[in-house]
Write a protein that holds these residues in place. Structure first.
Motif, PDB file in Angstrom:
ATOM      1  N   ASN A  93      51.936  33.089  44.473  1.00  0.00           N
ATOM      2  CA  ASN A  93      53.168  33.226  44.029  1.00  0.00           C
ATOM      3  C   ASN A  93      53.505  34.434  43.068  1.00  0.00           C
ATOM      4  O   ASN A  93      54.325  34.562  42.178  1.00  0.00           O
ATOM      5  N   ALA A  94      52.745  35.607  43.380  1.00  0.00           N
ATOM      6  CA  ALA A  94      52.443  36.860  42.597  1.00  0.00           C
ATOM      7  C   ALA A  94      52.903  37.912  43.605  1.00  0.00           C
ATOM      8  O   ALA A  94      52.666  38.009  44.684  1.00  0.00           O
ATOM      9  N   LYS A  95      53.476  38.995  42.636  1.00  0.00           N
ATOM     10  CA  LYS A  95      53.753  40.421  43.290  1.00  0.00           C
ATOM     11  C   LYS A  95      53.093  41.405  42.640  1.00  0.00           C
ATOM     12  O   LYS A  95      53.541  41.293  41.383  1.00  0.00           O
ATOM     13  N   GLN A  96      52.719  42.531  43.093  1.00  0.00           N
ATOM     14  CA  GLN A  96      51.978  43.538  42.324  1.00  0.00           C
ATOM     15  C   GLN A  96      52.400  44.810  43.034  1.00  0.00           C
ATOM     16  O   GLN A  96      52.319  45.151  44.127  1.00  0.00           O
ATOM     17  N   CYS A  97      53.023  45.733  42.053  1.00  0.00           N
ATOM     18  CA  CYS A  97      53.362  47.092  42.592  1.00  0.00           C
ATOM     19  C   CYS A  97      52.584  48.151  42.160  1.00  0.00           C
ATOM     20  O   CYS A  97      52.307  48.094  40.729  1.00  0.00           O
ATOM     21  N   PHE A  98      52.371  49.128  42.688  1.00  0.00           N
ATOM     22  CA  PHE A  98      51.765  50.494  42.346  1.00  0.00           C
ATOM     23  C   PHE A  98      52.779  51.743  42.397  1.00  0.00           C
ATOM     24  O   PHE A  98      53.902  51.720  43.427  1.00  0.00           O
ATOM     25  N   TYR A  99      52.732  52.813  41.818  1.00  0.00           N
ATOM     26  CA  TYR A  99      53.455  53.935  41.792  1.00  0.00           C
ATOM     27  C   TYR A  99      52.905  55.180  42.008  1.00  0.00           C
ATOM     28  O   TYR A  99      51.794  55.212  41.324  1.00  0.00           O
ATOM     29  N   GLU A 100      53.335  55.963  42.598  1.00  0.00           N
ATOM     30  CA  GLU A 100      52.718  57.428  42.792  1.00  0.00           C
ATOM     31  C   GLU A 100      53.702  58.352  42.954  1.00  0.00           C
ATOM     32  O   GLU A 100      54.879  58.504  43.484  1.00  0.00           O
ATOM     33  N   ASP A 101      53.671  59.484  42.034  1.00  0.00           N
ATOM     34  CA  ASP A 101      54.601  60.856  42.098  1.00  0.00           C
ATOM     35  C   ASP A 101      54.063  61.661  43.298  1.00  0.00           C
ATOM     36  O   ASP A 101      52.735  61.688  43.361  1.00  0.00           O
ATOM     37  N   LYS A 157      57.046  53.736  45.456  1.00  0.00           N
ATOM     38  CA  LYS A 157      56.612  52.371  45.104  1.00  0.00           C
ATOM     39  C   LYS A 157      56.012  51.781  46.277  1.00  0.00           C
ATOM     40  O   LYS A 157      56.790  51.648  47.457  1.00  0.00           O
ATOM     41  N   PHE A 158      54.923  51.141  46.136  1.00  0.00           N
ATOM     42  CA  PHE A 158      54.298  50.303  47.367  1.00  0.00           C
ATOM     43  C   PHE A 158      53.809  48.878  46.565  1.00  0.00           C
ATOM     44  O   PHE A 158      53.205  48.863  45.420  1.00  0.00           O
ATOM     45  N   CYS A 159      54.143  47.716  47.188  1.00  0.00           N
ATOM     46  CA  CYS A 159      53.998  46.339  46.548  1.00  0.00           C
ATOM     47  C   CYS A 159      53.175  45.725  47.572  1.00  0.00           C
ATOM     48  O   CYS A 159      53.494  45.667  48.780  1.00  0.00           O
ATOM     49  N   PHE A 160      52.526  44.725  47.010  1.00  0.00           N
ATOM     50  CA  PHE A 160      52.042  43.743  47.814  1.00  0.00           C
ATOM     51  C   PHE A 160      52.400  42.430  47.275  1.00  0.00           C
ATOM     52  O   PHE A 160      52.188  42.016  45.904  1.00  0.00           O
ATOM     53  N   SER A 161      52.691  41.372  48.143  1.00  0.00           N
ATOM     54  CA  SER A 161      53.345  40.119  47.594  1.00  0.00           C
ATOM     55  C   SER A 161      52.456  39.135  48.249  1.00  0.00           C
ATOM     56  O   SER A 161      51.997  38.922  49.452  1.00  0.00           O
ATOM     57  N   ASN A 162      52.174  37.832  47.479  1.00  0.00           N
ATOM     58  CA  ASN A 162      51.618  36.935  47.694  1.00  0.00           C
ATOM     59  C   ASN A 162      52.637  35.571  47.387  1.00  0.00           C
ATOM     60  O   ASN A 162      51.934  34.503  47.234  1.00  0.00           O
ATOM     61  N   GLU A 163      53.769  35.892  47.304  1.00  0.00           N
ATOM     62  CA  GLU A 163      54.841  34.806  46.864  1.00  0.00           C
ATOM     63  C   GLU A 163      55.020  33.926  47.896  1.00  0.00           C
ATOM     64  O   GLU A 163      55.490  32.657  47.692  1.00  0.00           O
ATOM     65  N   PHE A 164      54.536  34.067  49.401  1.00  0.00           N
ATOM     66  CA  PHE A 164      54.561  32.827  50.401  1.00  0.00           C
ATOM     67  C   PHE A 164      53.433  31.847  50.083  1.00  0.00           C
ATOM     68  O   PHE A 164      53.440  30.706  50.682  1.00  0.00           O
ATOM     69  N   SER A 165      52.493  32.152  49.102  1.00  0.00           N
ATOM     70  CA  SER A 165      51.316  31.238  48.911  1.00  0.00           C
ATOM     71  C   SER A 165      51.712  30.530  47.912  1.00  0.00           C
ATOM     72  O   SER A 165      51.731  30.908  46.546  1.00  0.00           O
TER      73      SER A 165
END
Length: 213
Positions: free
Chosen positions: A33-41, A96-104
């Motif tokens: 149930n978490a989501k993690q985002c990362f950022y790159e210029d 921004k690119f995000c990885f989500s595990n909210e469905f688990s």
């Protein structure tokens, strides 16, 4: 001799540059149930590649989403085990690119990603490219490309080894619990059989009544 040493030092310097100029590489834990985002210029016109793989957890799947500085979705995939996406930045800014595990609901994941930004730096930045490469320079370029391939292969082999180890440990845990369950069932059945057989052969108390004549 000093010329050869200078060439070798340039090769080593190029390898060091490849480690921090070309983006990010990370393995991280993604809870349920978490989501993690990362950022790159990124500057406009830069070619980028996003590659990811789920190493451990559940069905080895995760949601991935990539957005440009304006919030426009460039890439979106649901429940992917691994994938690779290449694009050219059309705007300057922070991507921004995000990885989500909210469905688990109860399974956390271990995710690896490699975000490469731009091309490799030139191996010989101070050399005049009008002239042909010397034999030593050509050999260094070949070694440089071979080392990059070795690094890529080692990374993928480490990921496969970690994934295989995780599956083996999970299977070992399931087999252990199944064996314990079978042992308990066998014990209960054995005790039940003993009790049932003893009830068949146990002596029953009889009552004798004398009838008078």
């Amino acid at each position: 001799m000093f010329g050869s040493l200078r060439v070798l030092l340039q090769v080593l310097w190029a390898q060091l540059l490849c480690g921090w100029v070309l983006g990010s590489e990370l393995t991280f834990e993604l809870p349920d149930n978490a989501k993690q985002c990362f950022y790159e210029d990124i500057t406009v016109g830069t070619k980028c590649t996003l590659e990811f793989q789920v190493v451990t957890g559940g069905h080895y799947d995760v949601d991935c989403r990539l957005e440009d500085p304006d919030g426009t979705t460039l890439y979106k995939e649901m429940k992917k085990q691994y994938d690779s996406f290449t694009f050219t930045a059309a705007k300057n800014g922070t991507y921004k690119f995000c990885f989500s595990n909210e469905f688990s609901t109860f399974t956390h994941k271990t995710v690896y990603f490699d975000f490469q930004v731009g091309d490799d730096p030139p191996l010989f930045p101070n050399e005049n490219r009008v002239t042909a490469l010397t034999q030593m320079e050509s050999a260094c370029v070949s070694i440089h490309e071979a080392l990059k391939s070795v690094i890529d292969y080692q990374t993928h082999f480490r990921l496969r080894e970690a994934q295989g180890r995780s599956r083996a440990e999970d299977l070992n845990t399931r087999v252990a619990f199944w064996s314990i369950g079978e042992a308990l069932i066998l014990l209960v059945v054995s005790i039940s059989q003993v009790v049932l057989l003893r009830s068949f052969f146990s002596d029953k108390k009889t009552t004798m009544t004398r009838v008078g004549s």
